[in-house]
Design a protein around this motif. Structure first.
Motif, PDB file in Angstrom:
ATOM      1  N   TYR A  44      -1.723   6.418   4.289  1.00 47.52           N
ATOM      2  CA  TYR A  44      -0.604   6.573   5.225  1.00 47.52           C
ATOM      3  C   TYR A  44       0.058   5.211   5.464  1.00 47.52           C
ATOM      4  N   GLY A  45      -0.759   4.211   5.754  1.00 52.65           N
ATOM      5  CA  GLY A  45      -0.225   2.874   5.993  1.00 52.65           C
ATOM      6  C   GLY A  45       0.468   2.308   4.773  1.00 52.65           C
ATOM      7  N   ALA A  46      -0.125   2.484   3.603  1.00 52.37           N
ATOM      8  CA  ALA A  46       0.464   1.953   2.373  1.00 52.37           C
ATOM      9  C   ALA A  46       1.831   2.585   2.105  1.00 52.37           C
ATOM     10  N   ARG A  47       1.928   3.894   2.289  1.00 54.17           N
ATOM     11  CA  ARG A  47       3.214   4.565   2.061  1.00 54.17           C
ATOM     12  C   ARG A  47       4.276   4.064   3.032  1.00 54.17           C
ATOM     13  N   ARG A  48       3.896   3.898   4.309  1.00 55.12           N
ATOM     14  CA  ARG A  48       4.863   3.433   5.305  1.00 55.12           C
ATOM     15  C   ARG A  48       5.313   1.998   5.019  1.00 55.12           C
ATOM     16  N   ILE A  49       4.356   1.120   4.758  1.00 51.38           N
ATOM     17  CA  ILE A  49       4.697  -0.284   4.511  1.00 51.38           C
ATOM     18  C   ILE A  49       5.591  -0.399   3.285  1.00 51.38           C
ATOM     19  N   PHE A  50       5.247   0.299   2.214  1.00 52.34           N
ATOM     20  CA  PHE A  50       6.030   0.238   0.994  1.00 52.34           C
ATOM     21  C   PHE A  50       7.445   0.773   1.228  1.00 52.34           C
ATOM     22  N   ALA A  51       7.565   1.897   1.921  1.00 50.51           N
ATOM     23  CA  ALA A  51       8.891   2.461   2.194  1.00 50.51           C
ATOM     24  C   ALA A  51       9.743   1.480   3.003  1.00 50.51           C
ATOM     25  N   VAL A  65       8.354  -3.737  -9.317  1.00 54.19           N
ATOM     26  CA  VAL A  65       7.692  -3.074  -8.189  1.00 54.19           C
ATOM     27  C   VAL A  65       6.182  -3.298  -8.198  1.00 54.19           C
ATOM     28  N   GLU A  66       5.532  -3.005  -9.315  1.00 54.94           N
ATOM     29  CA  GLU A  66       4.070  -3.122  -9.328  1.00 54.94           C
ATOM     30  C   GLU A  66       3.604  -4.568  -9.180  1.00 54.94           C
ATOM     31  N   PRO A  67       4.229  -5.551  -9.842  1.00 47.85           N
ATOM     32  CA  PRO A  67       3.834  -6.942  -9.563  1.00 47.85           C
ATOM     33  C   PRO A  67       4.079  -7.331  -8.096  1.00 47.85           C
ATOM     34  N   TYR A  68       5.181  -6.842  -7.526  1.00 45.94           N
ATOM     35  CA  TYR A  68       5.453  -7.093  -6.107  1.00 45.94           C
ATOM     36  C   TYR A  68       4.308  -6.551  -5.255  1.00 45.94           C
ATOM     37  N   LEU A  69       3.926  -5.298  -5.517  1.00 43.93           N
ATOM     38  CA  LEU A  69       2.878  -4.662  -4.715  1.00 43.93           C
ATOM     39  C   LEU A  69       1.539  -5.370  -4.854  1.00 43.93           C
ATOM     40  N   THR A  70       1.138  -5.696  -6.066  1.00 47.58           N
ATOM     41  CA  THR A  70      -0.185  -6.304  -6.254  1.00 47.58           C
ATOM     42  C   THR A  70      -0.263  -7.714  -5.675  1.00 47.58           C
ATOM     43  N   ALA A  71       0.883  -8.316  -5.359  1.00 43.16           N
ATOM     44  CA  ALA A  71       0.894  -9.637  -4.722  1.00 43.16           C
ATOM     45  C   ALA A  71       0.835  -9.550  -3.196  1.00 43.16           C
ATOM     46  N   ARG A  72       0.852  -8.350  -2.649  1.00 38.98           N
ATOM     47  CA  ARG A  72       0.835  -8.160  -1.193  1.00 38.98           C
ATOM     48  C   ARG A  72      -0.607  -8.052  -0.696  1.00 38.98           C
ATOM     49  N   ALA A  73      -0.916  -8.778   0.360  1.00 39.80           N
ATOM     50  CA  ALA A  73      -2.263  -8.745   0.935  1.00 39.80           C
ATOM     51  C   ALA A  73      -2.629  -7.344   1.434  1.00 39.80           C
ATOM     52  N   LEU A  82     -10.346   1.347  -0.461  1.00 42.65           N
ATOM     53  CA  LEU A  82     -10.399   2.585  -1.238  1.00 42.65           C
ATOM     54  C   LEU A  82     -11.297   2.467  -2.463  1.00 42.65           C
ATOM     55  N   ASN A  83     -11.815   1.255  -2.685  1.00 42.74           N
ATOM     56  CA  ASN A  83     -12.694   0.988  -3.820  1.00 42.74           C
ATOM     57  C   ASN A  83     -12.005   1.246  -5.164  1.00 42.74           C
ATOM     58  N   VAL A  84     -10.761   0.756  -5.267  1.00 44.61           N
ATOM     59  CA  VAL A  84     -10.001   0.835  -6.520  1.00 44.61           C
ATOM     60  C   VAL A  84      -9.392  -0.534  -6.797  1.00 44.61           C
ATOM     61  N   ALA A  85      -8.971  -0.741  -8.011  1.00 41.74           N
ATOM     62  CA  ALA A  85      -8.313  -1.992  -8.374  1.00 41.74           C
ATOM     63  C   ALA A  85      -6.897  -2.011  -7.795  1.00 41.74           C
ATOM     64  N   PRO A  86      -6.420  -3.177  -7.368  1.00 36.51           N
ATOM     65  CA  PRO A  86      -5.066  -3.259  -6.807  1.00 36.51           C
ATOM     66  C   PRO A  86      -3.989  -2.706  -7.741  1.00 36.51           C
ATOM     67  N   ASP A  87      -4.079  -2.977  -9.031  1.00 35.84           N
ATOM     68  CA  ASP A  87      -3.053  -2.464  -9.945  1.00 35.84           C
ATOM     69  C   ASP A  87      -3.105  -0.936 -10.031  1.00 35.84           C
ATOM     70  N   ALA A  88      -4.288  -0.355  -9.921  1.00 36.27           N
ATOM     71  CA  ALA A  88      -4.409   1.109  -9.930  1.00 36.27           C
ATOM     72  C   ALA A  88      -3.789   1.703  -8.663  1.00 36.27           C
ATOM     73  N   LEU A  89      -4.040   1.064  -7.530  1.00 32.57           N
ATOM     74  CA  LEU A  89      -3.443   1.545  -6.282  1.00 32.57           C
ATOM     75  C   LEU A  89      -1.922   1.407  -6.343  1.00 32.57           C
ATOM     76  N   ALA A  90      -1.415   0.300  -6.850  1.00 37.93           N
ATOM     77  CA  ALA A  90       0.033   0.102  -6.951  1.00 37.93           C
ATOM     78  C   ALA A  90       0.665   1.188  -7.816  1.00 37.93           C
ATOM     79  N   THR A  91       0.064   1.455  -8.960  1.00 37.48           N
ATOM     80  CA  THR A  91       0.584   2.476  -9.872  1.00 37.48           C
ATOM     81  C   THR A  91       0.578   3.844  -9.199  1.00 37.48           C
TER      82      THR A  91
END
Length: 118
Positions: A44-51, A65-73, A82-91
């Protein structure tokens, strides 16, 4: 705040609720759902922040977009929770938001679909 029995609630966005008690009850139910499902709270938080980031930046070039996202804390913290890799979550975040219609691709840029002032 609900125990104060307010006659009027002035929200930070959206219409003024006609029934303050019902508005507080609905807000408490939503908050409890997030407490009961921490993974859903992260999403929920990720969707709101990204939007909001898309709104603030008037979109982000699709290929950035994906490089932007993976650079965000916030995204790397969410991925850890979520126990996933940042690039997987970004995708997955981009894919699910496009699929749901929450974001749109226009002129090579990803934009928030929600109506918002520029």
């Amino acid at each position: 705040m609900a125990d104060l029995n307010p006659r009027v609630i002035l929200p930070s966005h959206g219409p003024i609720p006609a029934d303050p008690a019902a508005a507080f009850a609905a807000a408490l139910r939503r908050a409890q759902r997030l407490v009961d499902d921490p993974a859903a709270a992260v999403w929920y938080g990720a969707r709101r922040i990204f939007a909001f980031a898309l709104m603030i930046r008037d979109g982000i070039p699709a290929d950035e977009v994906e490089p932007y996202l993976t650079a965000r804390a916030w995204l790397t913290d969410g991925a850890r929770l979520l126990n996933v890799a940042p690039d997987a979550l970004a995708t997955e975040l981009v894919t699910t938001m496009l699929r749901s219609g929450a974001t749109i691709l226009r002129d090579g840029r990803l934009h928030a679909a929600a109506d918002h002032p520029p």
